[in-house]
Scaffold this motif. Structure first.
Motif, short mmCIF file in Angstrom:
data_model
loop_
_atom_site.label_atom_id
_atom_site.label_comp_id
_atom_site.label_asym_id
_atom_site.label_seq_id
_atom_site.Cartn_x
_atom_site.Cartn_y
_atom_site.Cartn_z
N HIS A 217 0.83 -1.20 0.00
CA HIS A 217 0.00 0.00 0.00
C HIS A 217 0.87 1.26 0.00
O HIS A 217 0.55 2.24 -0.70
N ILE A 266 -8.63 -4.44 3.61
CA ILE A 266 -9.58 -3.42 3.15
C ILE A 266 -9.78 -2.36 4.22
O ILE A 266 -9.67 -1.16 3.95
N GLN A 267 -10.07 -2.79 5.45
CA GLN A 267 -10.46 -1.84 6.48
C GLN A 267 -9.31 -0.94 6.92
O GLN A 267 -9.52 0.22 7.26
N LYS A 268 -8.11 -1.48 6.94
CA LYS A 268 -6.94 -0.68 7.31
C LYS A 268 -6.27 -0.06 6.09
O LYS A 268 -5.83 1.08 6.12
N ARG A 270 -7.60 0.47 2.86
CA ARG A 270 -8.49 1.41 2.18
C ARG A 270 -7.87 1.99 0.90
O ARG A 270 -7.94 3.20 0.65
N SER A 271 -7.25 1.12 0.12
CA SER A 271 -6.59 1.57 -1.11
C SER A 271 -7.63 2.08 -2.11
O SER A 271 -8.54 1.34 -2.49
N LEU A 275 -10.33 -0.27 -4.22
CA LEU A 275 -11.76 -0.03 -4.07
C LEU A 275 -12.41 0.40 -5.38
O LEU A 275 -13.53 -0.02 -5.68
N ILE A 293 -17.67 -0.03 4.41
CA ILE A 293 -16.61 -0.48 5.30
C ILE A 293 -17.10 -0.24 6.72
O ILE A 293 -17.23 0.91 7.16
#
Length: 330
Positions: A217, A266-268, A270-271, A275, A293
């Motif tokens: 990320h 996803i939750q951390k 959050r790209s 998404l 989310i």
């Protein structure tokens, strides 16, 4: 229903088991945390021990007994087939709680983000899973049983893909990238030659370093085209999986489909690349989707399901309390 009605939610995964007790107003009364309860990984005896330990700690903190609990909802990992459910049901039936219900952690995740408990849940944490539920209460699952059986997602898979791609870039078999530098920083080697030699000497041929996706990320945020491509591929795969869930449910036409996104990747992460590619892929087959989310921890999905069973209405204030209470204690 009185405020002294006590509800127990148990969220169990590959690393932790978390039990939380609330009253009918959603106030947190007690909680307990223990080790992994994925029976596929550690065996049913250890899994059951950790489940009971988390419950006992929660009861102790709340100064309650088993008989004080009006309803218990378990949301556990490792429930991929009916055989899994049978194994786990037998084990948790020995815990003196009644009544209770058991669902996969996917269904728990769906409830954290879907008020009507309808839609699709896509999990991308250390591993991956996907499921959905329609208005008739029909549920389906797609994937979640490993790479050999079609899964191409999850932190460990993405870390392995990043590692391979970084090696290929360093060797000139891919476009130039900062991914090799990210690998060296993560593993603490001065050169790629040293890193590769060390891994080969120790016969390491599989990467189980989900945290390496943080570096992926970071590289994408710095504009690295190879990292961006890998995250887009992950988003596309999530979208393909989500579309498969919707098709298996017979479609969810006439409504905006909630797509609940759960898991650390996803939750951390959050790209925006992941998404956006996810959304584009879903919209190839569905006219209207909403990516959600959740802001509440998975264990509160179990508690919401328990409240549904008891026909306890929830309000925005209930959800606010769950957001404030957060997840695992340190």
């Amino acid at each position: 229903m009185s405020s002294d009605t006590y509800i127990l939610g148990v969220d169990g995964g590959g690393s932790k088991t978390y039990a939380v007790i609330v009253n009918s107003n959603g106030d947190k009364i007690g909680s307990g945390i223990s080790g992994s309860c994925n029976h596929q990984v550690i065996g049913i005896d250890k899994a059951a021990m950790h489940i009971k330990e988390s419950i006992d700690l929660a009861l102790q903190a709340a100064k309650l007994t088993y008989s004080d609990i009006a309803f218990t909802q378990y949301g556990l990992a490792g429930l991929d087939r009916e055989r899994d459910y049978n194994i786990v049901r037998q084990a948790i039936s020995q815990i003196p709680l009644a009544p209770w219900d058991l669902v996969s952690d996917t269904m728990e995740g769906l409830r954290t983000g879907s008020v009507r408990n309808v839609g699709v849940v896509l999990i991308c944490g250390s591993g991956t899973n996907a499921a959905g539920r329609n208005e008739a209460g029909v549920t389906v699952q797609v994937g979640g049983v490993g790479y050999l059986f079609g899964d191409n997602l999850g932190g460990n898979y993405m870390a392995t893909t990043m590692f391979r791609t970084a090696v290929r870039s360093w060797e000139g078999r891919e476009i130039p990238s900062i991914l090799p530098q990210k690998l060296l920083q993560y593993f603490g080697f001065p050169t790629m030659e040293a890193l590769i030699d060390d891994f080969l000497d120790r016969e390491i041929y599989q990467i189980r370093e989900g945290r390496l996706t943080i570096a992926l990320h970071e590289a994408a945020d710095e504009g690295d085209l190879l990292a961006i491509r890998l995250l887009k591929e992950a988003g596309q795969e999530l979208g393909i999986t989500g579309n498969a869930v919707i098709r298996k449910l017979g479609g969810l036409e006439g409504q905006t489909i909630p797509i609940v996104l759960v898991g650390s990747v996803i939750q951390k992460g959050r790209s925006p690349y992941l998404l956006e590619e996810l959304r584009k892929t879903l919209e190839l087959e569905n006219s209207s989707v909403e990516l959600i989310i959740p802001e509440i921890a998975p264990v509160y999905g179990a508690i919401l399901l328990a409240m549904d069973h008891l026909q306890i209405p929830t309000t925005e204030e209930t959800h606010r309390k769950f957001r404030v209470n957060g997840g695992y204690e340190q």
